[in-house]
Design a protein around this motif. Structure first.
Motif, PDB file in Angstrom:
ATOM      1  N   ASN A 112     -74.000 -70.805  31.619  1.00  0.00           N
ATOM      2  CA  ASN A 112     -75.784 -70.104  32.726  1.00  0.00           C
ATOM      3  C   ASN A 112     -76.173 -71.777  33.048  1.00  0.00           C
ATOM      4  O   ASN A 112     -77.368 -71.540  32.155  1.00  0.00           O
ATOM      5  CB  ASN A 112     -76.406 -68.619  32.816  1.00  0.00           C
ATOM      6  CG  ASN A 112     -76.455 -68.311  33.182  1.00  0.00           C
ATOM      7  OD1 ASN A 112     -77.307 -69.244  34.122  1.00  0.00           O
ATOM      8  ND2 ASN A 112     -76.433 -67.007  32.933  1.00  0.00           N
ATOM      9  N   THR A 128     -79.100 -71.560  34.910  1.00  0.00           N
ATOM     10  CA  THR A 128     -80.636 -71.018  34.578  1.00  0.00           C
ATOM     11  C   THR A 128     -81.420 -71.068  33.615  1.00  0.00           C
ATOM     12  O   THR A 128     -82.089 -71.849  33.233  1.00  0.00           O
ATOM     13  CB  THR A 128     -80.442 -69.827  36.295  1.00  0.00           C
ATOM     14  OG1 THR A 128     -80.078 -69.758  36.524  1.00  0.00           O
ATOM     15  CG2 THR A 128     -82.420 -69.150  35.869  1.00  0.00           C
ATOM     16  N   THR A 129     -79.747 -70.238  32.335  1.00  0.00           N
ATOM     17  CA  THR A 129     -80.383 -70.340  31.153  1.00  0.00           C
ATOM     18  C   THR A 129     -80.696 -71.381  30.694  1.00  0.00           C
ATOM     19  O   THR A 129     -81.632 -71.803  29.934  1.00  0.00           O
ATOM     20  CB  THR A 129     -79.283 -69.273  30.450  1.00  0.00           C
ATOM     21  OG1 THR A 129     -79.509 -68.382  31.199  1.00  0.00           O
ATOM     22  CG2 THR A 129     -79.660 -69.837  28.773  1.00  0.00           C
ATOM     23  N   THR A 151     -83.715 -73.378  28.810  1.00  0.00           N
ATOM     24  CA  THR A 151     -84.153 -73.500  27.881  1.00  0.00           C
ATOM     25  C   THR A 151     -84.476 -74.869  27.849  1.00  0.00           C
ATOM     26  O   THR A 151     -85.588 -74.782  26.717  1.00  0.00           O
ATOM     27  CB  THR A 151     -82.612 -73.467  27.084  1.00  0.00           C
ATOM     28  OG1 THR A 151     -82.417 -72.351  27.288  1.00  0.00           O
ATOM     29  CG2 THR A 151     -83.249 -73.560  25.655  1.00  0.00           C
ATOM     30  N   GLN A 205     -89.453 -65.950  34.116  1.00  0.00           N
ATOM     31  CA  GLN A 205     -87.532 -65.631  33.967  1.00  0.00           C
ATOM     32  C   GLN A 205     -88.047 -65.432  32.366  1.00  0.00           C
ATOM     33  O   GLN A 205     -86.927 -64.625  32.661  1.00  0.00           O
ATOM     34  CB  GLN A 205     -87.547 -67.277  33.254  1.00  0.00           C
ATOM     35  CG  GLN A 205     -87.088 -68.467  34.186  1.00  0.00           C
ATOM     36  CD  GLN A 205     -86.384 -67.921  35.317  1.00  0.00           C
ATOM     37  OE1 GLN A 205     -86.565 -68.046  36.794  1.00  0.00           O
ATOM     38  NE2 GLN A 205     -85.095 -67.820  35.097  1.00  0.00           N
ATOM     39  N   VAL A 206     -88.542 -65.472  31.631  1.00  0.00           N
ATOM     40  CA  VAL A 206     -88.479 -64.083  30.602  1.00  0.00           C
ATOM     41  C   VAL A 206     -88.280 -63.352  30.527  1.00  0.00           C
ATOM     42  O   VAL A 206     -88.021 -61.986  29.972  1.00  0.00           O
ATOM     43  CB  VAL A 206     -89.164 -65.039  29.333  1.00  0.00           C
ATOM     44  CG1 VAL A 206     -88.539 -63.770  27.962  1.00  0.00           C
ATOM     45  CG2 VAL A 206     -88.595 -65.170  28.311  1.00  0.00           C
TER      46      VAL A 206
END
Length: 127
Positions: A4, A6-7, A11, A125-126
């Motif tokens: 992913n 985006t993830t 990160t 995002q979180v």
């Protein structure tokens, strides 16, 4: 497990922003403290050395949380408040006459605003 993007980008962003705070905070326990404490004293910060060390521990802890993905939202909120407070105390370009030092500090202040923006994106995002 599927990749992913985006993830992965979030990160990496958290790692970079967190590392900035960890490095900066740890740096305050060395020779940099001798340059910062007089500025804090001049700005009327109570117990300037102890305040610097306490803020630096906070900075390192929150940065490490971002890097490790632990309590990301509280850590990022803490760093937003920390960065805003540190900018208002230490990067007071508005009190200086026009010139090179004022221009430099104005750039530092703008960078800090951008970092705050990055922290707000991490929070979004979180959530």
């Amino acid at each position: 497990m599927d990749f992913n993007l985006t993830t992965a980008l979030v990160t990496v962003g958290q790692l970079f922003i967190g590392a900035l705070y960890v490095y900066g905070g740890l740096n305050h326990f060395g020779p940099a403290a001798e340059k910062i404490v007089p500025v804090l004293t001049a700005r009327g910060v109570p117990m300037p050395r102890q305040s610097l060390y306490a803020a630096s521990v906070f900075q390192v802890a929150c940065g490490a949380c971002l890097m490790l993905g632990i309590a990301v939202v509280p850590a990022a909120i803490g760093l937003v408040v920390f960065t805003l407070a540190a900018s208002l105390v230490m990067v007071n370009f508005w009190d200086l006459p026009p010139g090179e030092t004022r221009d430099l500090l104005q750039g530092v202040f703008a960078s800090n605003v951008a970092i705050i923006g990055g922290l707000l994106v991490v929070i979004a995002q979180v959530l």
